[in-house]
Design an enzyme around this catalytic site. Structure first.
Site, PDB file in Angstrom:
ATOM      1  N   SER A   1       0.820  -1.221   0.000  1.00  0.00           N
ATOM      2  CA  SER A   1       0.000   0.000   0.000  1.00  0.00           C
ATOM      3  C   SER A   1       0.852   1.268   0.000  1.00  0.00           C
ATOM      4  CB  SER A   1      -0.912   0.013   1.233  1.00  0.00           C
ATOM      5  OG  SER A   1      -1.585   1.264   1.315  1.00  0.00           O
TER       6      SER A   1
ATOM      7  N   SER B   1      -0.601   4.137   0.760  1.00  0.00           N
ATOM      8  CA  SER B   1      -1.283   5.084   1.644  1.00  0.00           C
ATOM      9  C   SER B   1      -0.421   5.542   2.826  1.00  0.00           C
ATOM     10  CB  SER B   1      -2.594   4.482   2.140  1.00  0.00           C
ATOM     11  OG  SER B   1      -3.479   4.340   1.056  1.00  0.00           O
TER      12      SER B   1
ATOM     13  N   THR C   1      -8.923  -1.380   2.360  1.00  0.00           N
ATOM     14  CA  THR C   1      -8.604  -1.755   0.983  1.00  0.00           C
ATOM     15  C   THR C   1      -8.846  -3.240   0.774  1.00  0.00           C
ATOM     16  OG1 THR C   1      -6.977  -1.525  -0.789  1.00  0.00           O
ATOM     17  CG2 THR C   1      -6.082  -1.970   1.399  1.00  0.00           C
TER      18      THR C   1
ATOM     19  N   LYS D   1     -13.281  -4.222   1.235  1.00  0.00           N
ATOM     20  CA  LYS D   1     -14.112  -3.047   0.912  1.00  0.00           C
ATOM     21  C   LYS D   1     -15.620  -3.315   0.947  1.00  0.00           C
ATOM     22  CE  LYS D   1     -10.970  -0.325  -1.941  1.00  0.00           C
ATOM     23  NZ  LYS D   1     -10.966   0.476  -3.179  1.00  0.00           N
TER      24      LYS D   1
ATOM     25  N   ASN E   1     -14.220   2.646   1.390  1.00  0.00           N
ATOM     26  CA  ASN E   1     -12.755   2.715   1.491  1.00  0.00           C
ATOM     27  C   ASN E   1     -12.286   3.621   2.631  1.00  0.00           C
ATOM     28  OD1 ASN E   1     -13.131   5.293   0.485  1.00  0.00           O
ATOM     29  ND2 ASN E   1     -11.595   5.116  -1.129  1.00  0.00           N
TER      30      ASN E   1
ATOM     31  N   ASP F   1     -13.367   7.319  -3.643  1.00  0.00           N
ATOM     32  CA  ASP F   1     -12.754   7.126  -4.966  1.00  0.00           C
ATOM     33  C   ASP F   1     -13.389   8.014  -6.035  1.00  0.00           C
ATOM     34  OD1 ASP F   1     -10.871   5.259  -4.199  1.00  0.00           O
ATOM     35  OD2 ASP F   1     -12.178   3.545  -4.583  1.00  0.00           O
TER      36      ASP F   1
ATOM     37  N   ILE G   1      -7.158   4.761 -14.997  1.00  0.00           N
ATOM     38  CA  ILE G   1      -6.985   4.671 -13.549  1.00  0.00           C
ATOM     39  C   ILE G   1      -5.777   3.805 -13.185  1.00  0.00           C
ATOM     40  CG2 ILE G   1      -9.444   5.109 -13.100  1.00  0.00           C
ATOM     41  CD1 ILE G   1      -9.384   2.187 -11.981  1.00  0.00           C
TER      42      ILE G   1
END
Ligand code: ATR
Length: 279
Positions: free
Chosen positions: A19, A21, A66, A70, A91, A107, A222
């Protein structure tokens, strides 16, 4: 440096080590001198309920969620925001002072904000959008486009039934196109979005002729590994404006950070380079 009063948040997934994040939230915590921490949390599917209890017990402000949690996380939320209900996935979790959990999906806002900020000339109301794919990412893109005023959206997907289900859920804005007819469906397109995994590193390329695509159309993917997908490279070559997918990842993180840490963070070139690992 954090104090004993630091605000806590993180990301739950399985696996979680890939990840990005923690890097991006860690950057913002540092940049805005926030007394807080954001940690990766490897949570197996069997432990999701315990992990949610843990967030409450530990006084977390919230968490990102994630793959593969989800959908499953929805049954642990006290409130599910409209966006998460329509997209069918959560999310972002925000815990209030009593430990009540609101699950939302950021998102769609990440997708729209990325396009708006990367290309200020883009107007979602300006014409037909063509969306490739009908998975979870496509649902977020549709939700965002419809909210932003897109007049018509064509969805093309290999499995036609998935596209049909999406058209039904997002009626009357969506029409379905057979995947084999995608090239022709680009004729009056103002925005082309790839939400499939085609073109991603290690996946087959997206084999799509762009001849019919107006030169005025904006093209976005994306997929952000590689940053310039074959679709974006082809679109650039013929003179279309393009926006890469990394910005969606960065922008979707903004609402969570603001809710947990009280600062609305900016998506900057510096952040992009840090997350890409080029700085
Ligand atoms: P996500 O949540 O990221 O959208 P997903 O739900 O697995 O992930 O969706 C992946 C999308 O990529 C789907 O639209 C899928 O098409 P199908 O619905 O037909 O499976 C699309 N996709 C993946 N591999 C593909 C391939 N080889 N050719 C065409 N489409 C493909």
């Amino acid at each position: 440096m954090i104090s004993g009063a630091a605000k806590l948040a993180g990301v739950m997934g399985w696996p979680i080590s890939h990840s990005k994040s923690p890097i991006l939230h860690g950057y913002w915590l540092d940049h805005y001198h926030v007394d807080g921490a954001y940690i990766p949390m490897a949570v197996s599917p069997d432990s999701l309920g315990q992990a949610v209890d843990g967030l409450r017990a530990l006084g977390f402000k919230g968490s990102n969620v994630t793959v593969p949690h989800k959908q499953a996380i929805m049954s642990y939320c006290d409130i599910i925001a409209d966006d998460a209900r329509m997209i069918g996935a959560v999310n972002t979790l925000v815990l209030d002072a009593d430990g009540h959990i609101t699950g939302s999906n950021t998102d769609h806002a990440g997708f729209i904000d990325n396009l708006r900020l990367s290309d200020p000339s883009w107007d979602p109301k300006s014409g037909t959008a063509v969306v490739l794919g009908a998975g979870g990412a496509a649902r977020a893109v549709l939700y965002g486009l419809i909210r932003a005023g897109a007049p018509k959206i064509r969805v093309a997907n290999r499995t036609l039934d998935r596209a049909r289900a999406l058209a039904e859920d997002f009626a009357p804005h969506v029409e379905v196109v057979a995947f084999s007819d995608t090239a022709e469906a680009l004729a009056d397109c103002a925005l082309l979005v790839n939400t499939t995994s085609l073109g991603m590193t290690g996946q087959p390329p997206l084999d799509l002729r762009l001849d019919a695509l107006p030169k005025s159309a904006l093209v976005t993917d994306i997929v952000y590994a590689p940053l310039v997908t074959p679709l974006l490279a082809e679109a650039m070559k013929r003179g279309n404006r393009t926006v890469d997918g990394l910005g969606m990842l960065l922008h979707q993180a903004v609402p969570g950070f603001e809710a947990w840490f009280g600062v609305r963070p900016a998506v900057t070139q510096d952040l992009r380079e840090i997350v890409l690992g080029t700085k």
